[in-house]
Design an enzyme around this catalytic site. Sequence first.
Site, mmCIF file in Angstrom:
data_model
loop_
_atom_site.group_PDB
_atom_site.id
_atom_site.type_symbol
_atom_site.label_atom_id
_atom_site.label_comp_id
_atom_site.label_asym_id
_atom_site.label_seq_id
_atom_site.Cartn_x
_atom_site.Cartn_y
_atom_site.Cartn_z
ATOM 1 N N ARG A 56 -131.479 16.139 -0.029
ATOM 2 C CA ARG A 56 -130.874 16.554 1.246
ATOM 3 C C ARG A 56 -130.917 15.455 2.310
ATOM 4 O O ARG A 56 -130.123 15.462 3.248
ATOM 5 C CB ARG A 56 -131.518 17.834 1.807
ATOM 6 C CG ARG A 56 -130.836 18.251 3.128
ATOM 7 C CD ARG A 56 -131.303 19.561 3.695
ATOM 8 N NE ARG A 56 -132.731 19.679 3.789
ATOM 9 C CZ ARG A 56 -133.477 19.129 4.754
ATOM 10 N NH1 ARG A 56 -132.923 18.404 5.701
ATOM 11 N NH2 ARG A 56 -134.776 19.303 4.751
ATOM 12 N N TYR A 63 -106.032 17.943 12.655
ATOM 13 C CA TYR A 63 -106.318 18.843 11.536
ATOM 14 C C TYR A 63 -106.853 20.170 12.083
ATOM 15 O O TYR A 63 -107.702 20.176 12.985
ATOM 16 C CB TYR A 63 -107.339 18.180 10.618
ATOM 17 C CG TYR A 63 -107.765 19.039 9.464
ATOM 18 C CD1 TYR A 63 -106.902 19.280 8.394
ATOM 19 C CD2 TYR A 63 -109.012 19.629 9.441
ATOM 20 C CE1 TYR A 63 -107.288 20.076 7.336
ATOM 21 C CE2 TYR A 63 -109.413 20.428 8.378
ATOM 22 C CZ TYR A 63 -108.540 20.656 7.331
ATOM 23 O OH TYR A 63 -108.916 21.444 6.290
ATOM 24 N N ASP A 123 -109.748 10.042 12.326
ATOM 25 C CA ASP A 123 -109.668 10.649 10.999
ATOM 26 C C ASP A 123 -108.617 9.860 10.211
ATOM 27 O O ASP A 123 -107.422 9.926 10.508
ATOM 28 C CB ASP A 123 -109.270 12.126 11.151
ATOM 29 C CG ASP A 123 -109.247 12.876 9.829
ATOM 30 O OD1 ASP A 123 -108.922 12.258 8.802
ATOM 31 O OD2 ASP A 123 -109.529 14.096 9.838
ATOM 32 N N LYS A 153 -109.609 14.305 -0.463
ATOM 33 C CA LYS A 153 -108.197 13.966 -0.625
ATOM 34 C C LYS A 153 -108.068 12.676 -1.459
ATOM 35 O O LYS A 153 -108.445 12.681 -2.604
ATOM 36 C CB LYS A 153 -107.542 13.864 0.747
ATOM 37 C CG LYS A 153 -107.918 15.027 1.704
ATOM 38 C CD LYS A 153 -107.436 16.394 1.259
ATOM 39 C CE LYS A 153 -108.093 17.550 1.997
ATOM 40 N NZ LYS A 153 -108.064 17.514 3.453
HETATM 41 C C1 LIG Z 1 -108.648 18.183 4.545
HETATM 42 C C2 LIG Z 1 -108.793 17.460 5.826
HETATM 43 C C3 LIG Z 1 -109.965 17.567 6.598
HETATM 44 C C4 LIG Z 1 -111.116 18.463 6.196
HETATM 45 O O1 LIG Z 1 -111.705 18.047 5.012
HETATM 46 P P1 LIG Z 1 -112.516 19.019 4.016
HETATM 47 O O2 LIG Z 1 -112.932 18.095 2.937
HETATM 48 O O3 LIG Z 1 -111.593 20.114 3.601
HETATM 49 O O4 LIG Z 1 -113.669 19.568 4.801
HETATM 50 C C5 LIG Z 1 -110.052 16.824 7.750
HETATM 51 N N1 LIG Z 1 -109.037 16.033 8.163
HETATM 52 C C6 LIG Z 1 -107.903 15.917 7.466
HETATM 53 C C7 LIG Z 1 -106.819 15.029 7.970
HETATM 54 C C8 LIG Z 1 -107.734 16.619 6.279
HETATM 55 O O5 LIG Z 1 -106.588 16.517 5.595
#
Ligand SMILES: *Cc1c(COP(=O)(O)O)cnc(C)c1O
Length: 385
Positions: free
Chosen positions: A50, A104, A175, A200
Amino acid sequence: MSDRKGGLSTRSVHAGSPERSETESVNNPIYQSTTFVSDPTGQGPVLYTRYGNNPGQIRVERKIADLEGAEDCLLTSSGMAAMSSALLGVLQSGDHLVAAEALYGGTRLFIDRELSRLGIEATYADMQEPGWEAAIRDNTRVILSEIPTNPLLRVPDLDAIAAVSRERDCVFIVDVTFATPANLRSLEHGVDLAVHSATKYLNGHSDVTAGAVCGSREMVGPARDRMKIFGTAQDPHAAWLLERGLKTFAVRMEKHNANGMAVAEWAAGHGEIVHAHYPGLASHPDHERAGRLLGGYGAMIGLEVAGGPERATRLIRGLKMITPAPSLGGVETLVSEPRFTSHAAMTREQREATGIRDGFLRVSLGIEDADDIIADFEQALAATR
Ligand SMILES: *Cc1c(COP(=O)(O)O)cnc(C)c1O
């Protein structure tokens, strides 16, 4: 690896891995253990999964840091864990943040529902428009944006926003999930913390949920503390799967970028597609800036078909290979309507004001052959004529 740093593909495969000796496995083992042997006083470099110092977690952090050109990387169990840790690493009660309007949905919920409860206020600004700086206050500590944005694929002027952020003594958090380190060197454009949903493109196979925060050790440190305290460390098996996914990151991105351009060009020339949103097209409002900032235009594309929302939904039903699903960044092509998925929380008027008309299709192009992706769209268009 030798002293030679290597290209992106070489580093995708090898970065973060320790030197091998004879009889050792070529692949890194999974340390399926919550705890590790300490010295008699309880000290040791590796102690508890953790805390995020399981060797498998550390290997992935080193690989992503290498790909991002970052001094440090924090691995988390999701993109949302990465984003919330990054934001709470900086923000205190009484602080203010300026966030891009196109954000997002989960990040927006975190700001509106969670940060607000902690006495942290936010102002949303359209960072594509001059004058957005007016949203900055004396107590603004964070400027937050995404690149490219979902689903319009707008490309904010990172260097200009970073300059404002520095001048106002803020931390610039971006992001970069859609851009990835294959297409954007975000830290070289003044970004302080680059946040990923590694769910992703970094993992790339739609089978692991993960997140990452990249930046200097000083900037990542407070986010790492949040990860340890909130308990969002990555599971060792998921970390190992992510490490495997990352090995093909660079080759996948080459194919993703090529498919993006091929499908965008097909769509732009198709009489029944009234609008194709893709930063690689000259018709995109940020095409020039995207050309300067990005090494590739990515594999996210927005399509608007003649016939409006009713036909858009029928078109999705008519697709044979392309799958309706809300996520993105995997090897398979996925399609969704933002009005039902990522932007369902907004009213139609709110969506239209930001340029997302009903019937807008968001497509995450996979690594299938472009001809086959196009053929599937063609047959579905024909079937819904
Ligand atoms: C999917 C996504 C997130 C969140 O990510 P998770 O892995 O689902 O928690 C944040 N920002 C963007 C641009 C995303 O596509």
